[in-house]
Scaffold this active site. Sequence first.
Site, mmCIF file in Angstrom:
data_model
loop_
_atom_site.group_PDB
_atom_site.id
_atom_site.type_symbol
_atom_site.label_atom_id
_atom_site.label_comp_id
_atom_site.label_asym_id
_atom_site.label_seq_id
_atom_site.Cartn_x
_atom_site.Cartn_y
_atom_site.Cartn_z
ATOM 1 N N GLU A 1 29.402 -9.796 16.388
ATOM 2 C CA GLU A 1 28.195 -8.991 16.320
ATOM 3 C C GLU A 1 27.370 -9.308 15.088
ATOM 4 O O GLU A 1 27.911 -9.647 14.033
ATOM 5 C CB GLU A 1 28.558 -7.501 16.277
ATOM 6 C CG GLU A 1 29.314 -7.006 17.485
ATOM 7 C CD GLU A 1 29.776 -5.568 17.327
ATOM 8 O OE1 GLU A 1 29.455 -4.951 16.292
ATOM 9 O OE2 GLU A 1 30.461 -5.063 18.230
ATOM 10 N N CYS B 1 41.081 -1.614 8.032
ATOM 11 C CA CYS B 1 40.558 -0.340 7.536
ATOM 12 C C CYS B 1 40.629 0.708 8.644
ATOM 13 O O CYS B 1 40.191 0.466 9.773
ATOM 14 C CB CYS B 1 39.114 -0.499 7.072
ATOM 15 S SG CYS B 1 38.921 -1.668 5.708
ATOM 16 N N CYS C 1 37.408 1.716 10.661
ATOM 17 C CA CYS C 1 36.584 0.620 11.167
ATOM 18 C C CYS C 1 37.063 0.187 12.544
ATOM 19 O O CYS C 1 38.250 -0.057 12.752
ATOM 20 C CB CYS C 1 36.640 -0.566 10.201
ATOM 21 S SG CYS C 1 35.762 -2.035 10.765
ATOM 22 N N SER D 1 29.858 -8.770 0.758
ATOM 23 C CA SER D 1 30.602 -7.515 0.720
ATOM 24 C C SER D 1 32.083 -7.799 0.909
ATOM 25 O O SER D 1 32.476 -8.492 1.836
ATOM 26 C CB SER D 1 30.099 -6.575 1.831
ATOM 27 O OG SER D 1 30.852 -5.396 1.862
ATOM 28 N N SER E 1 33.608 -2.799 -1.219
ATOM 29 C CA SER E 1 34.035 -1.709 -0.344
ATOM 30 C C SER E 1 35.143 -0.945 -1.061
ATOM 31 O O SER E 1 36.309 -1.333 -1.019
ATOM 32 C CB SER E 1 34.545 -2.275 0.991
ATOM 33 O OG SER E 1 33.486 -2.897 1.694
ATOM 34 N N CYS F 1 30.667 -1.759 12.691
ATOM 35 C CA CYS F 1 31.295 -3.016 13.086
ATOM 36 C C CYS F 1 32.208 -2.841 14.294
ATOM 37 O O CYS F 1 33.071 -1.975 14.306
ATOM 38 C CB CYS F 1 32.115 -3.579 11.929
ATOM 39 S SG CYS F 1 31.121 -4.017 10.508
#
Length: 363
Positions: free
Chosen positions: A90, A111, A114, A183, A206, A325
């Site tokens: 994506e 995570c 996520c 990131s 993060s 995400c």
Amino acid sequence: MNFNSLQSLHQTLLKLGCKTQHCDRFYRSLFRVVPPIETTDERFPKAFRDALPELYQNLSEVLTVVDSQQGDEKDSLKLLFSLADGHTIESVLLPREGVCVSCQVGCAVGCLFCMTGQSGLIRQLTDLEIVAQVIEAKRRRPETRKVVFMGMGEPSHNLKNVMSAITFLGTYSQIPHKNLVLSTVGDQRVFDAINASVVKPALAISLHTTVEAKRKKLLPRAGKITIESLIEQAESYARATGYPTQYQWTLMDGVNDGDDEVSNIISLLSGHYAMMNFIPVNSVDNRSFIRPSEARRKAMAQALKKAYIVAKFRHSAAQDVEGGCGQLRSRHIKNESLVRFPKDAGIAVDDALIFGKGERDDQ
């Protein structure tokens, strides 16, 4: 003609008779910095001009848009790409001339908040597959002037290709280096790489919590670097580059929105060249995380501002297109009934299996 990386693309151009100036102009044309190269442009070698149609065709097949979702106000657009091997990734065209790109198919960090983390790592993206997302963004929105590596994947786990893509973008796209935002959950290799790089990207960390034990639970494979070392090295890089460190904090009610966290943030970031981006959590399948109340969010921001720490709320940019995400990809997989990796296939079990033979980038 076959290429799947920036290096193999460059070698193809050299075999077609291109010199440095030809390659440079061709690369700039991909980002619309200069007009597209025409087959009639005699400044270029004949072999290259004859091969242009095939060259453009091959570039267009690096990734293909298979689904998209437009935001309510038409300033955000989520794209689902199919790669040459059928896997999907994506990108999100963001408000304010930005694009969020992926660097991996899936992610190994896991995570808990996520969607991408639920799939584990499937494979690394090549530097060309990363750059191709920006080329598509520039094609759709020529005004794109910012690239954030905040999509699917953890950049430190695909560092060689990510840094190659950043160097390429910083050299040919005319996107300011400070607008190339890497990131990461934090890894010593990231700091080593960006400090050594000619193109200096901005850094986003993060963080999500100031408590080591809690961070290990929320970000199971965030690396061994401590929060203290992470912030110390980020501050050093920020001072050297003149770009403030952007700390990312996904807000979850009852998890990381307490007064203790606010107090710790103040202790850690006071006097630092940094800003805190609070991001209310997106809804994720199989997870019960919810957003804190608006009153609580405002109270946290006010407390930091009183301590002279810049605090902003990102409204989960592109939340109107479920920009978190993995959300569009997850829907696509369900709709197409694609085979998912079973839990016992080795995904997100240990490092050797997560990255696959020869897949982990330890450079």
